[in-house]
Design an enzyme around this catalytic site. Structure first.
Site, short mmCIF file in Angstrom:
data_model
loop_
_atom_site.label_atom_id
_atom_site.label_comp_id
_atom_site.label_asym_id
_atom_site.label_seq_id
_atom_site.Cartn_x
_atom_site.Cartn_y
_atom_site.Cartn_z
N ASP A 7 -8.65 6.01 5.53
CA ASP A 7 -7.42 5.84 6.30
C ASP A 7 -6.35 5.45 5.27
O ASP A 7 -6.26 4.29 4.88
CB ASP A 7 -7.61 4.74 7.34
CG ASP A 7 -6.36 4.50 8.17
OD1 ASP A 7 -5.55 5.43 8.31
OD2 ASP A 7 -6.21 3.37 8.68
N GLU A 67 -7.64 11.05 7.06
CA GLU A 67 -6.71 11.16 8.18
C GLU A 67 -5.50 11.99 7.75
O GLU A 67 -4.97 11.79 6.67
CB GLU A 67 -6.27 9.77 8.64
CG GLU A 67 -5.41 9.81 9.88
CD GLU A 67 -5.10 8.42 10.40
OE1 GLU A 67 -5.73 8.02 11.39
OE2 GLU A 67 -4.24 7.75 9.80
N ASP A 140 -7.74 -0.86 9.75
CA ASP A 140 -7.81 0.14 8.67
C ASP A 140 -9.27 0.51 8.41
O ASP A 140 -9.58 1.65 8.09
CB ASP A 140 -7.17 -0.41 7.38
CG ASP A 140 -5.75 -0.86 7.59
OD1 ASP A 140 -4.87 0.00 7.70
OD2 ASP A 140 -5.53 -2.09 7.66
#
Length: 186
Positions: A7, A67, A140
């Site tokens: 992420d 992501e 996160d």
């Protein structure tokens, strides 16, 4: 099969490494790379690259799941995130890892059955899939673990029986989540 989920962020980059063996998923490693706001963007990018490279060397994932970038109203933030993502893509290619990218809605859909799920809901289902009892913070980390799980569920590293079982049990556990957390369901 081992997958590293990332992420990306210019201040905090979450990572999660998940192993799939037969019918089960297990947590290999997870954490957050925290960066100082006084560090320049090039310094932050180097730290992210170096830390993720160490994790790749130590854990030997076959794939890296990242992501995708999202549209941000702040152009400077979007540019910084793009630079971080570029460094992670370069790291994956330099490490000869297969790279897959997933939109946040796609990860949420895969894990919870709802593309608009909250971070709490994603965290809950991530813990369920990995059989983790204690809450994992910050988001996160659970976002990165969710990205890795999405990759494993989506691309068939898990055998079809596990996938069907996981998706079926996800629905049952979603009901449990709703009952236990009515204030979190929109």
């Amino acid at each position: 099969m081992i997958v590293m989920g990332v992420d990306p962020g210019s201040v905090r980059t979450g990572y999660g490494i998940v192993r799939c063996e037969g019918d089960s998923f297990s947590l290999v490693a997870c954490g957050v790379i925290r960066l100082g706001s006084r560090q320049s963007i090039p310094e932050r990018i180097k730290i992210i690259y170096d830390e993720l490279e160490k994790l790749i060397t130590a854990n030997r994932p076959a794939r890296l799941a990242l992501e995708t970038a999202y549209v941000n109203r702040n152009a400077q933030s979007a540019l910084k995130l793009g630079q971080v993502r570029g460094a992670i893509v370069a790291l994956a290619m330099n490490s000869r890892l297969e790279l897959h990218e997933y939109a946040p809605r796609e990860v949420k859909q895969m894990l919870t059955g709802r593309g608009g799920a909250s971070k709490d809901q994603v965290a809950y289902m991530t813990r369920h899939f990995l059989d983790i009892c204690e809450p994992v913070k910050p988001y996160d980390i659970t976002d990165a673990l969710g990205i890795a799980l999405c990759d494993l569920l989506r691309d068939g590293a898990a055998n079809s029986g596990r996938r069907a079982s996981a998706l079926s049990s996800r629905r049952n556990n979603w009901s449990v989540f709703v009952k236990e957390n009515p204030d979190l369901v929109v």
